[in-house]
Design a protein around this motif. Structure first.
Motif, PDB file in Angstrom:
ATOM      1  N   ALA A 140       0.825  -1.108  -0.022  1.00  0.00           N
ATOM      2  CA  ALA A 140      -0.010  -0.321   0.042  1.00  0.00           C
ATOM      3  C   ALA A 140       0.943   1.184   0.100  1.00  0.00           C
ATOM      4  O   ALA A 140       1.786   1.409   0.823  1.00  0.00           O
ATOM      5  CB  ALA A 140      -0.739  -0.077   1.235  1.00  0.00           C
ATOM      6  N   CYS A 149       7.341   4.331  -3.923  1.00  0.00           N
ATOM      7  CA  CYS A 149       6.298   3.137  -4.037  1.00  0.00           C
ATOM      8  C   CYS A 149       6.173   2.330  -5.355  1.00  0.00           C
ATOM      9  O   CYS A 149       5.898   1.134  -5.270  1.00  0.00           O
ATOM     10  CB  CYS A 149       4.987   3.751  -3.327  1.00  0.00           C
ATOM     11  SG  CYS A 149       5.286   4.289  -1.870  1.00  0.00           S
ATOM     12  N   ASN A 226      -4.234  -5.901   5.116  1.00  0.00           N
ATOM     13  CA  ASN A 226      -4.494  -5.842   3.634  1.00  0.00           C
ATOM     14  C   ASN A 226      -5.268  -6.979   3.162  1.00  0.00           C
ATOM     15  O   ASN A 226      -6.236  -7.213   2.392  1.00  0.00           O
ATOM     16  CB  ASN A 226      -3.253  -5.719   2.942  1.00  0.00           C
ATOM     17  CG  ASN A 226      -3.235  -5.656   1.259  1.00  0.00           C
ATOM     18  OD1 ASN A 226      -3.910  -4.699   0.673  1.00  0.00           O
ATOM     19  ND2 ASN A 226      -2.930  -6.431   0.817  1.00  0.00           N
ATOM     20  N   PRO A 230      -8.016  -4.458   1.530  1.00  0.00           N
ATOM     21  CA  PRO A 230      -7.027  -3.706   0.691  1.00  0.00           C
ATOM     22  C   PRO A 230      -7.292  -2.274   0.699  1.00  0.00           C
ATOM     23  O   PRO A 230      -6.471  -1.256   0.987  1.00  0.00           O
ATOM     24  CB  PRO A 230      -7.215  -4.390  -0.651  1.00  0.00           C
ATOM     25  CG  PRO A 230      -7.461  -5.606  -0.439  1.00  0.00           C
ATOM     26  CD  PRO A 230      -8.649  -5.506   0.686  1.00  0.00           C
ATOM     27  N   LYS A 231      -8.579  -1.783   0.717  1.00  0.00           N
ATOM     28  CA  LYS A 231      -8.834  -0.325   0.748  1.00  0.00           C
ATOM     29  C   LYS A 231      -8.747   0.239   2.167  1.00  0.00           C
ATOM     30  O   LYS A 231      -8.054   1.618   2.044  1.00  0.00           O
ATOM     31  CB  LYS A 231     -10.554  -0.297   0.340  1.00  0.00           C
ATOM     32  CG  LYS A 231     -10.981   1.055   0.379  1.00  0.00           C
ATOM     33  CD  LYS A 231     -12.609   1.216  -0.175  1.00  0.00           C
ATOM     34  CE  LYS A 231     -12.756   2.670  -0.492  1.00  0.00           C
ATOM     35  NZ  LYS A 231     -14.207   2.782  -0.741  1.00  0.00           N
ATOM     36  N   GLU A 234      -4.754   0.689   2.176  1.00  0.00           N
ATOM     37  CA  GLU A 234      -4.320   1.796   1.356  1.00  0.00           C
ATOM     38  C   GLU A 234      -4.814   3.023   1.906  1.00  0.00           C
ATOM     39  O   GLU A 234      -4.048   4.028   1.861  1.00  0.00           O
ATOM     40  CB  GLU A 234      -5.248   1.640  -0.152  1.00  0.00           C
ATOM     41  CG  GLU A 234      -4.587   2.699  -1.101  1.00  0.00           C
ATOM     42  CD  GLU A 234      -5.364   2.357  -2.402  1.00  0.00           C
ATOM     43  OE1 GLU A 234      -6.353   3.146  -2.774  1.00  0.00           O
ATOM     44  OE2 GLU A 234      -4.904   1.642  -3.036  1.00  0.00           O
ATOM     45  N   SER A 235      -6.144   3.280   2.240  1.00  0.00           N
ATOM     46  CA  SER A 235      -6.488   4.514   2.942  1.00  0.00           C
ATOM     47  C   SER A 235      -5.506   4.945   4.282  1.00  0.00           C
ATOM     48  O   SER A 235      -5.366   6.194   4.612  1.00  0.00           O
ATOM     49  CB  SER A 235      -7.774   4.610   3.501  1.00  0.00           C
ATOM     50  OG  SER A 235      -8.038   3.616   4.881  1.00  0.00           O
ATOM     51  N   LEU A 238      -1.986   5.919   2.836  1.00  0.00           N
ATOM     52  CA  LEU A 238      -1.898   7.226   2.021  1.00  0.00           C
ATOM     53  C   LEU A 238      -2.232   8.319   2.860  1.00  0.00           C
ATOM     54  O   LEU A 238      -1.977   9.404   2.323  1.00  0.00           O
ATOM     55  CB  LEU A 238      -3.011   7.232   1.177  1.00  0.00           C
ATOM     56  CG  LEU A 238      -2.754   6.516  -0.141  1.00  0.00           C
ATOM     57  CD1 LEU A 238      -4.256   6.182  -0.972  1.00  0.00           C
ATOM     58  CD2 LEU A 238      -1.752   6.870  -1.102  1.00  0.00           C
TER      59      LEU A 238
END
Length: 240
Positions: A140, A149, A226, A230-231, A234-235, A238
């Motif tokens: 991520a 990345c 993850n 996964p969302k 990632e959030s 980020l």
């Protein structure tokens, strides 16, 4: 894999994670050939009894020069550890597009080129391994390091596909995914950082245990998150 007696080519072995990997491999009886760009650091490692090769892996000529310097000697283990970071954050300033080229080459193109060049001699060994050092950021991405990345995610994908291609052969393909480690690259980062010694020891355990992945430190938690969402993973990443 028992690394005793094995010849290891370790890129980026004069500082950080690579330096600790070199020391731990040597302590286990491996012969380590390490590369780096800084002459003083290479001299320091040579004084510790390592064979060193000065190599700039940020371009094709540098990789090809390294392969020539190796001559015809056998290689049992290739560890693609060398890596570069690059500033690329539009929230701070307009990035220099040219500055990304060396990072992309060193982190992604160089490992691919080295593997392509050295695979024939790895196949000649009774037992061999390729270790690609990526990052938890390959799972991520962090908003502040998009180019870095992207290179690590690319190397992760390449490693998975390479492992599938070499299934059943004598070459074990391992991916090492470190978290934030206390190295020169992360000197300007706050927060908890894993020591290079601890990171190297966990990568060593994966090599000796013939594991496909070394999820190091906090990356173990990221992998769990993850796998569930996964969302969500990632959030979280980020935000940084």
């Amino acid at each position: 894999m028992d690394v005793s007696g094995k010849t290891v080519l370790l890129t980026g072995g004069s500082a950080g994670i690579g330096r600790e990997l070199a020391r731990q491999l040597k302590a286990k009886g491996a012969k380590v050939i390490l590369t780096g760009r800084n002459v003083e650091r290479l001299d320091f490692m040579r004084a510790e009894g390592f064979e060193t090769i000065r190599a700039d892996l940020s371009n094709a000529d540098g990789v090809d020069a390294l392969v020539r310097d190796l001559g015809e000697r056998p290689i049992d283990v290739l560890i693609n550890n060398a890596g570069q970071g690059v500033d690329h954050d539009f929230r701070k300033a307009a990035p220099d597009a040219n500055a990304s080229d060396g990072c992309i080459y060193a982190n992604l193109n160089a490992p691919v080129r080295l593997i392509t060049a050295l695979l024939p001699r790895l196949r000649e060994r009774g037992e061999a391994a390729i270790v690609n050092v990526t990052s938890g950021l390959a799972i991520a991405p962090r908003a502040g390091s998009p180019v870095y990345c992207a290179t690590k995610a690319g190397l992760r994908s390449y490693t998975k596909a390479l492992r599938a291609q070499l299934k059943g052969e004598n070459i074990h393909v391992i991916e090492a995914l470190p978290p934030v480690v206390d190295t020169q690259m992360t000197a300007d980062r706050d927060g908890n950082k894993l020591s290079p010694q601890d990171c190297a020891s966990q990568i060593m355990a994966a090599i000796e245990g013939n594991r496909d992945e070394a999820n190091v430190g906090m990356v173990k938690i990221l992998r769990v998150v993850n796998s569930i969402s996964p969302k969500l993973a990632e959030s979280i990443m980020l935000r940084f």
